[in-house]
Design an enzyme around this catalytic site. Sequence first.
Site, mmCIF file in Angstrom:
data_model
loop_
_atom_site.group_PDB
_atom_site.id
_atom_site.type_symbol
_atom_site.label_atom_id
_atom_site.label_comp_id
_atom_site.label_asym_id
_atom_site.label_seq_id
_atom_site.Cartn_x
_atom_site.Cartn_y
_atom_site.Cartn_z
ATOM 1 N N GLU A 15 -10.966 5.879 7.651
ATOM 2 C CA GLU A 15 -9.679 6.472 8.037
ATOM 3 C C GLU A 15 -9.902 7.689 8.925
ATOM 4 O OE1 GLU A 15 -5.479 7.887 5.933
ATOM 5 O OE2 GLU A 15 -7.173 7.297 4.688
ATOM 6 N N HIS A 74 1.611 5.285 -2.298
ATOM 7 C CA HIS A 74 1.049 6.340 -3.148
ATOM 8 C C HIS A 74 2.208 7.008 -3.891
ATOM 9 C CE1 HIS A 74 -3.128 6.434 -1.495
ATOM 10 N NE2 HIS A 74 -2.516 5.932 -0.429
ATOM 11 N N ASP A 119 2.613 3.317 2.898
ATOM 12 C CA ASP A 119 1.626 4.349 2.593
ATOM 13 C C ASP A 119 2.322 5.542 1.945
ATOM 14 O OD1 ASP A 119 -0.967 5.258 2.397
ATOM 15 O OD2 ASP A 119 -1.149 5.868 4.467
ATOM 16 N N ASN A 120 2.076 6.732 2.437
ATOM 17 C CA ASN A 120 2.606 7.950 1.803
ATOM 18 C C ASN A 120 4.049 8.214 2.214
ATOM 19 O OD1 ASN A 120 -0.432 8.180 2.257
ATOM 20 N ND2 ASN A 120 -0.072 9.695 0.680
ATOM 21 N N LYS A 143 1.916 10.537 -5.491
ATOM 22 C CA LYS A 143 1.908 11.707 -4.605
ATOM 23 C C LYS A 143 3.283 12.020 -4.021
ATOM 24 C CE LYS A 143 -2.791 11.270 -2.596
ATOM 25 N NZ LYS A 143 -3.283 10.072 -3.269
ATOM 26 N N HIS A 196 0.859 -1.192 0.000
ATOM 27 C CA HIS A 196 0.000 0.000 0.000
ATOM 28 C C HIS A 196 0.890 1.235 0.000
ATOM 29 C CE1 HIS A 196 -3.868 2.110 1.429
ATOM 30 N NE2 HIS A 196 -2.942 3.061 1.388
ATOM 31 N N HIS A 243 -9.721 2.176 0.663
ATOM 32 C CA HIS A 243 -9.383 2.991 1.832
ATOM 33 C C HIS A 243 -10.651 3.095 2.692
ATOM 34 C CE1 HIS A 243 -5.874 4.116 -0.480
ATOM 35 N NE2 HIS A 243 -5.449 4.936 0.465
#
Length: 434
Positions: A228, A69, A325-326, A72, A67, A225
């Site tokens: 959250e 991104h 994640d990010n 971004k 997972h 998602h």
Amino acid sequence: MTAPAIPPAGDYWLRDVRIPATPAERLARVDLRIASGRIAAIEPVGTAPDGPSLDGGMALPCFVDVHTHLDKGHIWPRSPNPDGTFKGAIGAVMADREAHWSAEDTRARFAFGLRCAYAHGTAAIRTHLDTYLPHGRSTWRVFAELRDAWAGRIDLQGVSICPIDRLAGDEGAALADLVAEHGGVLGFVTRFTGGGHDAIPPGFQDLLDHAFALAEARGLDMDLHVDESGETAAATLPIIARTALRRGFRRRIQVGHICSLSLQPDAVIAETIALVRDAGIAVVSLPMCNMYLQDRAPGRTPRWRGVTLLHELAAAGVPVSVASDNCRDPFYAYGDHDMVEVFQSAVRIAQLDHPLGDWPNTVTATPAGVMGLRDRGNIRVGAPADLVLFRTRFWHELLARRQSDRTVLRQGRAIDTTLPDYRELDALVRPDPG
């Protein structure tokens, strides 16, 4: 660490290596035979007549980050989160996307993230891609180019992400077609455009059934998602599980975040986890990002870490992964696409220890299964010799340090683990000249 002298060519033995056993916390001390880029034999330590020795150091299979991104990533210098909140992150990313996300900008930042992950020892990544038409078509083209360019180094999967209401009507069909065209996974967030993860919006069930129908018609897996936030009214997870069961959905489903589950009453928690298990849904937790965003308020120390109920889900037989994640964007200001950091953080944040048990599988075998990658996540005879070697001998040593001196093998050969310099992105993200 004195790196083992890995031969640049030919077959060889890698001697005196500790590898995960069953449970993964246990370590077996073995000699590994590397031949034609694969693991040809796993024998008791002392079997090999020659070859480089790890002196009892650990070897793990290359990591699987299920997972992320990547589209971004690394926009923080030009678009920081103004207050560190979830709402602040959404606003900053939306503004940055509208102003800057050309194909060239996305490609450069995306590739930078891949280079970081590769150097750290990651061999497979699933990335969510902001899919707002018509802009999303450009992002998916960049994804396809990089997936092909990185084939053999990183197995790359793409997932759409947008609010669930964007899947309605003709736009939803076009979006799902775009995902199918690129061999991707259908994904969305369980909130409406402009809203947060709070009360379940009217019409949610109809939209959810429509999303399932889009996936079913195209044979797509789903990755969502979910919930959250810290709002107990955000309880879409049991609705998702009941919908999958009612429809007899046959493809894989993964859900991420489900932060609010840990704040529900015990009876609701038990019922939800049973539904998730029965529906065959996998869960991925993003401990670093969730701890950064959740329960944040100015001048107030957070009371809650934001992670979901990993122990309870795993105990019920739900496949559980952790992921990065990010990275260096408004949803998470930090990170380096390093799954060692992710696992270390997860252990500390969610107390995945005493015993460590099978939790190491959350960054290897379990996410590999979610992605359908048979050759990833395990050290076994016949698998590619894609390994991360550490001087550390035990889990407590591995968890104590950053492990910046690791050696990464791909097809049995040591790769260059030099990380890309942030300065490469200066022209795009315009860092503060001070």
